[in-house]
Design a protein around this motif. Structure first.
Motif, PDB file in Angstrom:
ATOM      1  N   PHE B  14      -6.924   0.724   1.432  1.00 47.58           N
ATOM      2  CA  PHE B  14      -7.008  -0.239   0.331  1.00 47.58           C
ATOM      3  C   PHE B  14      -7.615  -1.493   0.908  1.00 47.58           C
ATOM      4  O   PHE B  14      -6.936  -2.214   1.648  1.00 47.58           O
ATOM      5  N   ALA B  19      -3.932   2.638   4.671  1.00 47.13           N
ATOM      6  CA  ALA B  19      -2.587   3.031   4.245  1.00 47.13           C
ATOM      7  C   ALA B  19      -2.215   4.410   4.772  1.00 47.13           C
ATOM      8  O   ALA B  19      -1.060   4.659   5.116  1.00 47.13           O
ATOM      9  N   PRO B  38       9.085   3.796   7.862  1.00 44.56           N
ATOM     10  CA  PRO B  38       9.524   2.495   7.355  1.00 44.56           C
ATOM     11  C   PRO B  38       8.778   2.088   6.078  1.00 44.56           C
ATOM     12  O   PRO B  38       7.814   2.744   5.689  1.00 44.56           O
ATOM     13  N   LYS B  43       3.957   6.603   2.615  1.00 42.89           N
ATOM     14  CA  LYS B  43       4.544   7.818   2.043  1.00 42.89           C
ATOM     15  C   LYS B  43       4.126   8.020   0.588  1.00 42.89           C
ATOM     16  O   LYS B  43       3.651   9.084   0.192  1.00 42.89           O
ATOM     17  N   THR B  44       4.323   6.948  -0.193  1.00 37.22           N
ATOM     18  CA  THR B  44       3.982   7.056  -1.610  1.00 37.22           C
ATOM     19  C   THR B  44       2.485   7.295  -1.790  1.00 37.22           C
ATOM     20  O   THR B  44       2.066   8.081  -2.638  1.00 37.22           O
ATOM     21  N   GLN B  86       9.058   7.093  -7.180  1.00 33.11           N
ATOM     22  CA  GLN B  86       9.908   6.111  -6.506  1.00 33.11           C
ATOM     23  C   GLN B  86      10.448   5.107  -7.521  1.00 33.11           C
ATOM     24  O   GLN B  86      11.623   4.804  -7.561  1.00 33.11           O
ATOM     25  N   GLU B 171      11.618   9.263  -2.844  1.00 35.98           N
ATOM     26  CA  GLU B 171      12.900   8.565  -2.785  1.00 35.98           C
ATOM     27  C   GLU B 171      13.824   8.950  -3.935  1.00 35.98           C
ATOM     28  O   GLU B 171      14.194   8.112  -4.753  1.00 35.98           O
ATOM     29  N   HIS B 204      14.979   7.125   2.617  1.00 37.10           N
ATOM     30  CA  HIS B 204      15.338   6.134   3.628  1.00 37.10           C
ATOM     31  C   HIS B 204      16.710   6.410   4.229  1.00 37.10           C
ATOM     32  O   HIS B 204      17.041   5.889   5.290  1.00 37.10           O
TER      33      HIS B 204
HETATM   34  N1  LIG Z   1      -2.757   0.235  -5.014  1.00 39.34           N
HETATM   35  C1  LIG Z   1      -2.684  -0.382  -3.810  1.00 39.34           C
HETATM   36  N2  LIG Z   1      -3.541  -1.393  -3.519  1.00 39.34           N
HETATM   37  C2  LIG Z   1      -3.496  -2.018  -2.314  1.00 39.34           C
HETATM   38  N3  LIG Z   1      -2.641  -1.689  -1.340  1.00 39.34           N
HETATM   39  C3  LIG Z   1      -1.756  -0.701  -1.563  1.00 39.34           C
HETATM   40  C4  LIG Z   1      -1.740   0.001  -2.813  1.00 39.34           C
HETATM   41  N4  LIG Z   1      -0.765   0.942  -2.763  1.00 39.34           N
HETATM   42  C5  LIG Z   1      -0.215   0.824  -1.528  1.00 39.34           C
HETATM   43  N5  LIG Z   1      -0.803  -0.152  -0.803  1.00 39.34           N
HETATM   44  C6  LIG Z   1      -0.488  -0.527   0.583  1.00 39.34           C
HETATM   45  O1  LIG Z   1      -0.544   0.643   1.356  1.00 39.34           O
HETATM   46  C7  LIG Z   1       0.509   0.672   2.295  1.00 39.34           C
HETATM   47  C8  LIG Z   1       1.325   1.920   2.116  1.00 39.34           C
HETATM   48  O2  LIG Z   1       2.070   1.817   0.921  1.00 39.34           O
HETATM   49  P1  LIG Z   1       3.026   2.963   0.387  1.00 39.34           P
HETATM   50  O3  LIG Z   1       3.529   2.540  -0.936  1.00 39.34           O
HETATM   51  O4  LIG Z   1       2.351   4.258   0.464  1.00 39.34           O
HETATM   52  O5  LIG Z   1       4.212   2.908   1.430  1.00 39.34           O
HETATM   53  P2  LIG Z   1       5.596   3.676   1.415  1.00 39.34           P
HETATM   54  O6  LIG Z   1       5.694   4.372   2.705  1.00 39.34           O
HETATM   55  O7  LIG Z   1       5.746   4.466   0.189  1.00 39.34           O
HETATM   56  O8  LIG Z   1       6.602   2.465   1.434  1.00 39.34           O
HETATM   57  P3  LIG Z   1       8.066   2.308   0.735  1.00 39.34           P
HETATM   58  O9  LIG Z   1       9.038   2.873   1.673  1.00 39.34           O
HETATM   59  O10 LIG Z   1       8.220   0.841   0.607  1.00 39.34           O
HETATM   60  O11 LIG Z   1       7.990   2.992  -0.567  1.00 39.34           O
HETATM   61  C9  LIG Z   1       1.278  -0.613   2.115  1.00 39.34           C
HETATM   62  O12 LIG Z   1       0.820  -1.532   3.060  1.00 39.34           O
HETATM   63  C10 LIG Z   1       0.929  -1.055   0.720  1.00 39.34           C
HETATM   64  O13 LIG Z   1       0.958  -2.453   0.634  1.00 39.34           O
END
Ligand SMILES: Nc1ncnc2c1ncn2[C@@H]1O[C@H](COP(=O)(O)OP(=O)(O)OP(=O)(O)O)[C@@H](O)[C@H]1O
Ligand SMILES: [Mg+2]
Lengths: 614, 257
Positions: B14, B19, B38, B43-44, B86, B171, B204
């Motif tokens: 992004f 990511a 973390p 993950k998402t 989530q 989650e 988590h």
């Molecule tokens: N649509 C988006 N635009 C810009 N950055 C994004 C977008 N979606 C996610 N990110 C960034 O990508 C990275 C990974 O995000 P992601 O949501 O996949 O993490 P996660 O592992 O699911 O975290 P969490 O445990 O908080 O859910 C993060 O730094 C987030 O800020």
């Protein structure tokens, strides 16, 4: 060469006034998320006030510019009053409420202006010192146009400074980008909103005031400018002032050249440009994703089937309606046909907005296409009434198929604006295509055949078609299609995640709503014996919105109550002097006192009574 | 055992943030795989690429040999992939059972049915699914009145409606009381044990992960840094480093984001 340059300058001068009103609209939307229909009224008030002040202090340069600026300030003050008394209470209401409430203000201002300044158009004085023309490349250019060309960018620069160099301006920009963040920072939002509203209204007032040397001041100024102002705001990106400037220049300059080739294009050009821009840039030229969303809405309660009691009331009502021609005068039957047509129209609009979540500011388009298609089929194809009645809705569905395809690619206010654009394009074409549609004169002689010509018989035809149409729409609302449509409205993400093609589903919802609006139009055309461009106009679209709102958007019975109330109130009120004032007041009272409409209001009242009885 | 899902070289940026970078893994039939890491690990974002909400910059995803790249979420769902979010996503203006019915209506390809009464369709199947997640007694409640944990369980019921071959749960227990968490994951484990479905979930709460996951992938800053069984992961110094820089590991509280 000189001629084209002159044309360009005229375009730029027009752009300046358009920019002034559009920038105010954009600021107001950006901060408060209100789609302010009354903005055109502020523009008109600016013109009237400036007329009065400038003629009072006539002759001097200071008198002219002092009058213009004072008029703008007074409009800003009027804006403050409107904000404090009305808008402040509806910031969290759905777009529809805000639109209708501000339309109530439009009606009130119209009659107030009529009472103060009279119905005659007023010709303002020229600007002292700028009342001649200068020759540029051999062409005469009004000096005042040159002044306007300078004023537009000057105001843009002023707003830029205000937004970038003052704390207030920085907050306004932050609020435009992310309202929740501003709320979270604990900034006094109420004050921020009021100030933005005052600034926006004053800009509209200034735009109107500056127009007085160029055009006559009239009571039509408000609605004639508002459509174009919306278009400019949308093309530029909602909330973006520089976007509004770019868009105003784009439209005005394009227009000043397009009319050389095709003089009739003026009315529809802005809307065509907007449709094209939105297809390629769904948030306008300088708008950002997220700028389309109005205030978040509270979820609505699950649908329930009608209780046996309500079912009995409804059946009794239908029976009474069906038997009414037997014991009432003919004119009552005619009025009841109007009620049924309005109800079907409102139900179709509610299907699209309430169930489909697609707010339409141009639903009259499909009503009008239905009516015109039937009338044209009678006139040119020699169709009888019944085939024409089938042909109308079919054409309305086709029009909805076409415009819906574009519309469902957008969401929120942008979608609403595109529907408005679609309606305006159709209206413009109808209005100007004299040979085919009869233009302003409409199409006459669309009467039912001999066997159906009595008002009583036609009443029953209308009864079958309208009540049948409403029944079918309700059936669809309770069907898997209708439920899934509500699901798409609730959560696109979830709908996709259970295998629904959300866009296609909305598109089909759009088409169904259009087809039934077309059916209403057909019944209307044969009941009046004629069709006019009004049946595609903004006013009718807004009537539809008022009906849905009067009834209450979260109830399936809402549009039925709302449309009936609307037609009956209108029938009564329009006989009075200053009916707009009265009607506008009624609208405001409903919005402020019973925001859940008649259906919700009755439910609440009922609960209070029950509690009292218990 | 055959491979259900094959992920190769999956990457997504992004703007400047990478990511997800070069993620590879296979999922076997009947496997219960945990994807941990973390906050912000990606993950998402991975999930969103697996089922079509985000186009990957690079990489391939195939389900039973068929590529999923470029397909919209709805097509991937039809191929047998269920998803929970989530941040829960349900139809707020409907009742609990109606939410499940919608999924069933779509599964039976009746979304364009204009004349049946939607609420009368597939009631028994919907109730059976609600039974499975112990939500039967709340079937008639408005979805907007539910507690967050109940919304999560409702999402699971919805995701199971089309008997998916693969279930992606982001989650699933966030926002639940500890006892509810254990119960929900035990239930999911049981569903996996019955066969026919493989699950990838993020979580988590490490107790939940270690108690049920057959295998664990650890994601950090978009990269897979470790893979293995619970004891492998616990012993992995790299993982300890990531989680709170070593020391008191795996007591991390779940974030309710
Ligand atoms: N649509 C988006 N635009 C810009 N950055 C994004 C977008 N979606 C996610 N990110 C960034 O990508 C990275 C990974 O995000 P992601 O949501 O996949 O993490 P996660 O592992 O699911 O975290 P969490 O445990 O908080 O859910 C993060 O730094 C987030 O800020
Ligand atoms: Mg996540």
């Amino acid at each position: 060469m000189g001629f084209y340059f002159a044309q360009l300058l005229t375009g730029l001068a027009n752009a300046s006034s358009l920019f002034l009103i559009a920038s105010g609209l954009s600021i107001i939307f950006g901060v408060t998320r209100i789609v302010n229909f009354a903005h055109g009224s502020f523009y008109m008030l600016g013109a009237y006030l400036a007329y009065t002040l400038v003629t009072l202090w006539s002759g001097s340069v200071l008198g002219f510019w002092g009058g213009v600026v004072l008029a703008a300030l007074v409009v800003g003050l009027i804006g403050l009053v409107v904000e404090l008394t009305i808008l402040r209470r509806i910031y969290h209401a759905p777009e529809l409420f805000q639109l209708v409430a501000t339309f109530g203000v439009v009606l009130i201002v119209q009659d107030a202006a009529l009472a103060i300044w009279g119905a005659e158009d007023l010709l303002g004085p020229r600007a002292p010192g700028l009342d001649r023309a200068v020759r540029i490349l051999g062409e005469p250019i009004p000096e005042y146009d040159l002044a306007l060309i300078a004023i537009g960018p000057a105001v843009l620069a002023g707003i830029w400074l205000l937004f970038h160099k003052t704390r207030w301006g920085v907050l306004v920009r932050a609020a435009t980008q992310d309202r929740e963040m501003v709320g979270a920072l604990g900034i006094n939002q109420a004050w921020l909103f009021s100030a933005a509203f005052v600034l926006g209204s004053a800009l509209a007032g200034l735009g109107g005031a500056l127009q007085i040397p160029r055009e006559a001041v009239s009571l039509q100024m408000d609605l004639s400018i508002i459509g174009e102002a919306f278009v400019v705001v949308v093309i530029g990106g909602m909330g973006s002032v520089s976007g509004a400037f770019v868009a105003a220049v784009l439209i005005s300059v394009l227009n000043s050249f397009a009319i050389l080739i095709f003089p009739q294009i003026s009315i529809v050009l802005p809307f065509i440009v907007m449709a094209i821009v939105l297809i390629f840039r769904p948030y306008g030229i300088l708008g950002k994703p997220g700028s389309e969303a109005g205030a978040p809405e509270a979820p609505e309660a699950p649908l329930t089937l009608m209780s046996p009691k309500a079912m009995m009331v409804m059946c009794a009502g239908l029976m009474a309606l069906a038997l009414s021609p037997l014991f009432t005068a003919e004119f009552t039957s005619v009025l009841l046909v109007d009620v049924m047509v309005a109800t079907l129209f409102a139900v179709s609009l509610h299907f699209m907005m309430g169930i489909g979540g697609m707010v339409s500011f141009g639903h009259a388009a499909y009503f009008g296409v239905g009516a015109y298609a039937a009338a044209l089929a009678v006139k040119f194809l020699g169709f009888g009434m019944l085939p024409a009645m089938a042909f109308g809705p079919l054409c309305a569905a086709l029009a909805a198929l076409f415009f819906g395809w574009f519309s469902v690619r957008l969401s929120g206010v942008y979608l609403a604006m595109l529907t408005l654009a679609a309606a305006q394009i159709l209206w413009g074409v109808t209005f100007q295509w004299q040979d085919f549609t009869g233009g302003d004169d409409g199409i006459l002689g669309v009467w039912p055949p001999g066997w159906a010509s009595s008002d009583r018989v036609y009443f029953y035809i209308a009864f079958v078609l309208c009540v049948g149409g409403i029944w079918v729409m309700r059936r669809i609302a309770y069907s898997p299609f209708g439920y899934v449509l509500r699901g798409v409205r609730d959560s696109q993400t979830r709908a996709e995640a259970i295998g629904v093609d959300t866009r296609f589903h909305q598109w089909m919802g759009f088409v169904i709503a259009g087809a039934f609006a077309g059916l209403a139009g057909v019944v209307f055309a044969f009941s009046k014996g004629s069709v006019f461009p009004d049946s595609l106009g903004i006013a009718l679209s807004i009537d539809g919105l008022i009906m849905v709102l009067l009834g209450g958007i979260h109830a399936l019975a809402g549009p039925i109550l709302g449309a009936s109330a609307f037609v009956l109130i209108e029938d009564w009120v329009t006989r009075l002097d200053y009916w707009r004032f009265i009607f506008g007041t009624i609208i405001l009272v409903v919005v402020l006192v019973a925001p859940d409409g008649i259906a919700g209001g009755i439910q609440r009242l009922w609960r209070i009574i029950k509690r009292g009885a218990a | 055992m055959s491979t259900v899902l094959q992920v190769r070289g999956l990457s997504k940026s992004f703007g400047g943030i990478r990511a997800v970078r070069d993620v590879n893994f296979d999922l076997a039939e009947g496997e219960f795989l945990a994807l941990i890491g973390p906050n912000g690990a990606g993950k998402t974002t991975c999930f969103n690429m697996l089922n079509g909400y985000l186009p990957p910059d690079e990489g391939t995803v195939s389900l039973g040999g068929q590529s999923l790249i470029g397909k919209p979420p709805r097509d991937i769902w039809r191929m047998g992939v269920g998803r929970t979010f989530q941040i829960t996503s349900t139809f707020m203006s409907m009742t609990v059972v109606e939410n499940v019915q919608m999924a069933l209506i779509s599964h039976h390809r009746r979304v364009f049915d204009l004349f049946s009464r939607a609420t009368r369709l597939y009631v028994d199947e919907a109730m059976a699914l609600l039974d499975l997640v112990s939500m039967r007694d709340q079937a008639g409640r408005a979805c907007s009145e539910l507690a967050y944990g109940d919304l999560k369980r409702l999402e699971l019921a919805i995701a199971l409606a089309h008997e998916p071959a693969l279930l992606l749960m982001d989650e699933p227990t966030a926002g639940m009381a500890p006892s509810e968490r254990v119960a929900l994951m035990a239930l999911t484990a049981e569903i996996v044990a019955r066969g026919g479905v493989s699950v990838v979930f993020t979580e988590h709460d490490m107790d939940v992960v270690f108690a049920h996951a057959h295998r664990i992938l650890v994601l950090n800053r978009g990269e897979i840094i470790a893979e293995g069984s619970g004891s492998d992961i616990r012993a992995n110094p790299l993982v300890q480093e990531v989680y709170l820089g070593g020391g008191a590991v795996f007591e991390t509280e779940a974030s309710d984001a």
